[in-house]
Structures are given as C-alpha cells and as structure tokens.
Enzyme design. Structure first.
Site, PDB file in Angstrom:
ATOM      1  N   GLU A  44     -12.912  -0.607   7.480  1.00  0.00           N
ATOM      2  CA  GLU A  44     -11.589  -1.209   7.652  1.00  0.00           C
ATOM      3  C   GLU A  44     -10.685  -0.592   6.612  1.00  0.00           C
ATOM      4  O   GLU A  44     -10.941  -0.690   5.415  1.00  0.00           O
ATOM      5  CB  GLU A  44     -11.651  -2.714   7.406  1.00  0.00           C
TER       6      GLU A  44
ATOM      7  N   ASP B  28      -3.156 -12.675   2.452  1.00  0.00           N
ATOM      8  CA  ASP B  28      -4.105 -12.129   1.489  1.00  0.00           C
ATOM      9  C   ASP B  28      -4.018 -12.811   0.137  1.00  0.00           C
ATOM     10  O   ASP B  28      -2.961 -13.266  -0.287  1.00  0.00           O
ATOM     11  CB  ASP B  28      -3.855 -10.627   1.297  1.00  0.00           C
TER      12      ASP B  28
ATOM     13  N   TYR C 244     -13.133 -10.715  15.220  1.00  0.00           N
ATOM     14  CA  TYR C 244     -13.273 -10.903  13.776  1.00  0.00           C
ATOM     15  C   TYR C 244     -13.169 -12.397  13.503  1.00  0.00           C
ATOM     16  O   TYR C 244     -12.122 -12.997  13.744  1.00  0.00           O
ATOM     17  CB  TYR C 244     -12.151 -10.133  13.067  1.00  0.00           C
TER      18      TYR C 244
END
Lengths: 261, 401
Positions: free
Chosen positions: A49, A60, A175
């Site tokens: 990734e 994040d 994911y």
C-alpha cells in the site's frame, strides 16, 4: 488474472494469510522511500500500500499525518508517487501496488487522468479514504475503464443493513478497518474482528484484509487466523522514521512471518 | 438539484455539483443516523416549540433590526440597517445553530458534544448550550487561535468545557475540524459533532442553514414594517458562511434582492495570503463536502490568512459555491486593513463594537450604499460583537491594554 487475484490465489494454495505493508510515498524523500519500497517484497510483503500524502488526512493518526507532511515537504505529489510505482515495476512485475490517499489531490488532477496514469505506472488499485460508496461512482467508472480495483472499506459501524451497499460493485478485496477510529491506535477485539471478516467475505465473495491498530507480530498472527491478509502501516512508518530502513525491514520480516504462519 | 423553491439539496446532499458526503466509511452510518434524526425532529412541532422557547428566553430573540443612522450618513447614500446578532446571548449568531443541534443531540440521547472553533464564538456557544443542557463538551481549537482568542478560551473553560489545543497542520480552524472528525470517528456511538458552519458532510450544510435562517426571517418582517419594501441588498461576511446563509436564505426567492457575501482578503488577494475561497480558490473536496477551496496546483490545501480567526478557513459552505456558480449571490472581499479600520469606524459612529468578522462586511456595505444612492436600502448582518477582538485591535494600534 490481475496481480491482486494472482496473489490471493498463491496464498490460498499455500494455505497462508498474506501480509500488506503500508508506506508513505516520498517520506522523507523520493529516493529513500523508493529504496524502501523495492526491498519490501524480499521482507515477505505480498501487497504494497503506497500512501499519497494529503495536507488534511482526517482519517489518520499522528504517525501517518506527520509522514505525509514530511513527504509534502520533500515535494511529493500524486505524479511523483506514480513515478515511484513505475520505477518499482521495472524490477518487480508481481507484487500488487495499491495507492492509498484522499480524494482532493486526485479530484484536482481529474479522475480520468489519474486512472490512466495509475494504470500506466503499473498500479493495481486504490483506496480513497473519503470516497464512501455514495461518492465513488465517478472514480469507479474510470477505474473500470482501466481495469483497476477501487477497494472499499468496511468498518465496525458498517451494519448488516449497510454491508450490501459497501460490497456491491467492488473488486480486488475488501479492506476491513478493525476498529472505529483513526490509523495507528488500538486493535479491535479478536472475536469481533473474526466475525466481521466472515460476514464480509460471505457478502462480498472477495478476500478480506484487516488493518488499523496492528503493530506487533503477535497481533498480526492473531488477525491472520481469520483474515486473508493483514495490513500494518503506522508501526512500519514510525520505525522507518525513527530507526531507518534496516530496522523497518527487520520489523516487516517479523510481521510478515507472523501473518504467514 | 437545488431547484426547489427552498433551495433544498438533493437526496445525496448536493447543491448543484457541490456538497455531498465525503467521509470515511466509519462515519457514514453516524451521518445517516443524524440525518434520520434531523428529518424526524424538523417535522415535529414540539421540537420547534422547544427551539423557539429557548430562542426567546435564553438567546434573547428576536434580535433588533437597527437603522444605523450615522453609518448611513457616513456612507452618503443608501440607508443601512444592521441585523443585531451581536446582541444574542454569547455575542454572535453562532448560538442559533448550536441551540438547534444540541436539542437534536438531546433527542438522540447523546451526552458527549464535540465542536471545532476558530474565533472561539462557536466554541463558546457550544459550551454554553452544553452547560445549560447538562452535557459534556469538548472543543477543538487550533493552538494559534487559542493564542489570539484567549478571553474566549477562558470563557469556555468557565462554562465547563474542555478545550483541546490542536497542533497539527497549521494549528487553525481547518486542523481543529480534522481533529474533531478524528474524535468523532473514534467515539461515534456516544458523541454528537456540533459543526459550527454550513459546511461538512450532508446534512450539516442544510441543517445549520435551517437553524440560522431565523436571522433572515427576523430581518424581513421588520424591514417590511419600517420601509414597506424589500431591501435592495443583504450583505454579510463569510468564513464558512453560516451567518450569510442565515440571513440570505429568506431572501433567495426574492430575485430583486442582491445577496452579497464578503470574504476575507487578508493582506490582499494578489498576495496569496487570504481566506477568500470563492474569489481566489477552485472546487475541491475537504471536510466532507465538495466546494470551493484554497489549494495549490497539486490539490493540497493552502493555508488561509485573515486577521479574523473566524474567517481563517480555506473552504466555504457548498451552498455558497452553488449560489456563486448560478450567479444568485455575489461574492466580494475585504482586506485585514479595511476590516480593522471599519472596526474602529463602526465603534465610533454607532457605539457598536463589531466582531472583526462582521467588520469585514462594513466597507462593502458602505461602497454599496454609495452605488445605490439615497433611495437604496441595505441590510448588513452584524453577526457578532467585537469584545473578543479588542486586544487584536490594540496591538494593531500599538496600544497597551
């Protein structure tokens, strides 16, 4: 067969779970992050990734955010990250490359132009964090045109009513975000992660990779019992930043060995 | 498409091509739940009865529509009326929206309230309503803004809120919003995110506009009574754009009423140091919506610059982007220097200390007054009071307070 499909077929034949490593493109420089990327497959990484930095990465935690700011400072753009992928492909034609980032930089470039450039660079797919199913149709159409996978995220808040929407029209893999939160924090409870993986795999008919909060080989091994692959990002990015290439590779080797068990 | 009479967004939260829900999957279920709760509440009379009751007895509504005689004389043209949102409890229009959102949070059974703030006005309003309703309150505020808005920081603490300094990115409003989103994604089940402006993922732009639209309704009725006609123009400052949409919304169907938004030009649009997303930006995706943004040639968000912390944001509510593109509203700008002068002018002439944010609207209202001439009629939204900015102005004037 795509590189992603080939990778999961190979893992399945070996009765192994895979290992996915996340690194930030251009952190702290183009050359050094490219060097790190090139050595990942030899440390047991099955899928890479590759992060595309953004000024405002609201999903994040601080580790990835700071990595992104370092990358931006070194002049990283969507184009230079694609250059990294193209360089990597000169010596490796098997390891899938999944770009990971936020919508604005690619929206600014133009979805069509981005998809074409990503394909040309040897990229296999992308995860665009702030494009939920409700907003990804435009990019998805461009990705389909270029036979690229637009990977969707499923999370602990994706309930049974919503899951069909998340897995509809998707490809490559799904994911699963192990915990409701940002990158680099806690890992979700083992049982709830395993249950979710089972549920999503059934609904999607695709491999399920699990990420967010996995830092140690023990955790990687635990998650690999249910997941088709395990993703580690913040831990590798953090060690790479603090202790350099060799130490980051050493951690990667231990993590991938644990996932492959 | 937003072609309904009341400019409602479509089911995906779009005003034309702007708006939407650009959030991580983790936040989609909470956003859909919020939307459902909001739709239910707005259709429920008892929700609005409670809203109106607080608005009247706690906020102090209706706020006056005041004829600014000396400002009008100074302008030498059209009559200028001020909508006095500065007289609201907590000193700005922000409380209207917070009132609506926290009553909604109460209905949803959420007791943990988070908010982002720039100038601190939205933070103070949120801390205030949270205190009144007995809720926990955490306010995310950029470290730079904490420094320039100290009195508001202390007010929030007195009100029982926790103020979390944000040091990521540029340490201003956009980063506070990033951190609030990060908190929300981590604590979604018990937390209500009270966004302070007409931006963010759907349904926030529409919801915040609805709670703020009381400003326009309260401006229209009194102007009809005082002048027996609609104004020629309505003028308001714009950061995210909630006070502007709040006063515009009632007038959007009245095609003869010009709607004029004033963005912060900082040190000048040409210098690149400004916060004028429409005048000096381009469409992009940030904080859950597609709208005009300040960004570089690679789609990275640029720092906004304004003397006013409340306007120091690199984006704008998506409905403003839409009104701009269809030409229904006009967007102009005002520099730091002009705003600082207008702050002093308004204080001396009217005895009203405007918030530095609101002061941005004054020079453009005066220009317009001249342009329209003596038969003209203007309403300017005095969105907040300027007590909080006295130190900033004193520094500019090199005066020790």
């Amino acid at each position: 067969m795509t590189r992603i499909d080939q990778t999961f077929a190979r893992l399945k034949a070996a009765k192994q779970s895979g290992f996915v490593a996340y690194i930030m493109g251009g952190d702290p420089s183009h050359a050094s992050s490219l060097e790190l990327m090139k050595t990942l497959p030899s440390a047991g990484v099955d899928i890479i990734e590759l992060g595309m930095p953004f000024t405002d990465p609201a999903a994040d935690g601080p580790v990835i955010e700071l990595a992104g700011l370092r990358a931006l400072k070194s002049g990283t753009t969507v184009t230079t990250v694609l250059d990294m992928a193209a360089d990597f492909r000169k010596t490796n034609d098997t390891t899938p490359i999944i770009l990971m980032g936020y919508a604005n930089p690619i929206h600014h470039m133009g979805y069509g132009k981005f998809a074409a450039a990503a394909k040309a660079a040897g990229v296999d797919g992308a995860i665009i964090v702030d494009l939920p199913p409700e907003e990804d149709a435009e990019l998805r159409a461009e990705f389909e045109r270029h036979d690229l996978a637009l990977i969707r995220l499923a999370t602990p808040t994706t309930d049974a009513a919503r899951l069909p929407k998340v897995v509809a029209n998707t490809n490559g893999f799904v994911y699963y975000v192990s915990v409701a939160g940002i990158t680099g924090k806690a890992l979700g409870a083992e049982k709830s992660v395993a249950n979710a993986v089972e549920r999503i795999r059934k609904a999607a008919g695709l491999p399920v990779v699990v990420g967010f909060g996995i830092k140690t080989p023990q955790q990687a091994e635990q998650v690999a019992r249910s997941a088709d692959a395990v993703v580690v990002g913040s831990a590798i990015v953090d060690v790479y930043h603090k202790d350099g290439h060799e130490t980051a590779l050493e951690l990667t080797r231990r993590l991938s060995a644990a996932a492959h068990k | 498409m937003s072609n309904t009479p009341d400019n409602s967004p479509d089911e995906n939260g779009r005003f034309g091509t702007f708006g939407g829900r650009y959030v991580a999957e983790t936040l989609m279920p909470p956003i859909l739940a919020l939307q459902e709760a909001y739709e239910k509440a707005r259709a429920d009379k008892s929700f609005w009865t409670e809203f109106d009751n607080f608005a009247q007895h706690y906020v102090g509504r209706p706020s006056p529509l005041y004829f600014a005689e000396r400002l009008t004389q100074h302008g030498g043209g059209a009559k200028i009326y001020l909508k006095r949102e500065d007289l609201n409890h907590t000193g700005a229009h922000k409380i209207n929206n917070v009132l609506g959102q926290l009553l909604l949070a109460k209905r949803m059974g959420k007791k943990r309230i988070i908010a982002e703030t720039g100038a601190g006005q939205h933070g103070v309003a949120t801390a205030t309503m949270a205190a009144r309703l007995g809720m926990d309150c955490i306010v995310f505020m950029g470290a730079v803004d904490i420094e320039r808005q100290k009195p508001n920081v202390f007010r929030m603490k007195l009100l029982g809120a926790e103020v979390r300094p944000v040091t990521s990115g540029t340490s201003t409003l956009k980063d506070a919003m990033n951190d609030a989103l990060r908190d929300w994604v981590t604590h979604a089940s018990e937390t209500f995110y009270c966004i302070g402006t007409v931006a963010g993922p759907h349904p926030y732009p529409e919801m915040v506009r609805e709670f703020q639209s009381i400003i326009g309704r309260e401006a229209k009725a009194p102007i009809m009574k005082a002048e027996a006609r609609l104004p020629d123009a309505v003028v308001a400052c714009i950061g995210g754009g909630s006070n502007a949409l709040g006063i515009f919304h009632e007038f959007t169907p009245d095609k003869d009423v010009r709607l004029i938004g004033v963005e912060a030009a900082g040190r000048g649009i040409d210098t690149g140091l400004h916060a004028a997303s429409l005048t000096g930006g381009s469409p992009g995706i940030l904080h859950g919506n597609r709208t005009y943004l300040l960004q570089d040639q690679h789609g990275q968000i640029k720092d906004a610059h304004s003397i006013s912390a409340g306007l120091d944001y690199p984006g704008i509510g998506p409905e403003h982007s839409y009104l701009h593109e269809i030409g229904r509203a006009e967007y102009v700008s005002c520099t730091d220097d002009e705003a600082a002068q207008a702050f002093q002018l308004c204080t001396k002439l009217e005895g009203i200390i405007p918030a530095l944010e609101s002061a941005h609207a004054v020079p453009r209202a005066l220009d317009l007054a001249k342009e329209l001439g003596e038969d003209g009629l203007i309403i300017m939204n005095m969105s907040g009071r300027g007590d909080k900015d006295v130190n900033t102005i004193a520094n500019l004037m090199r005066v020790e307070v």
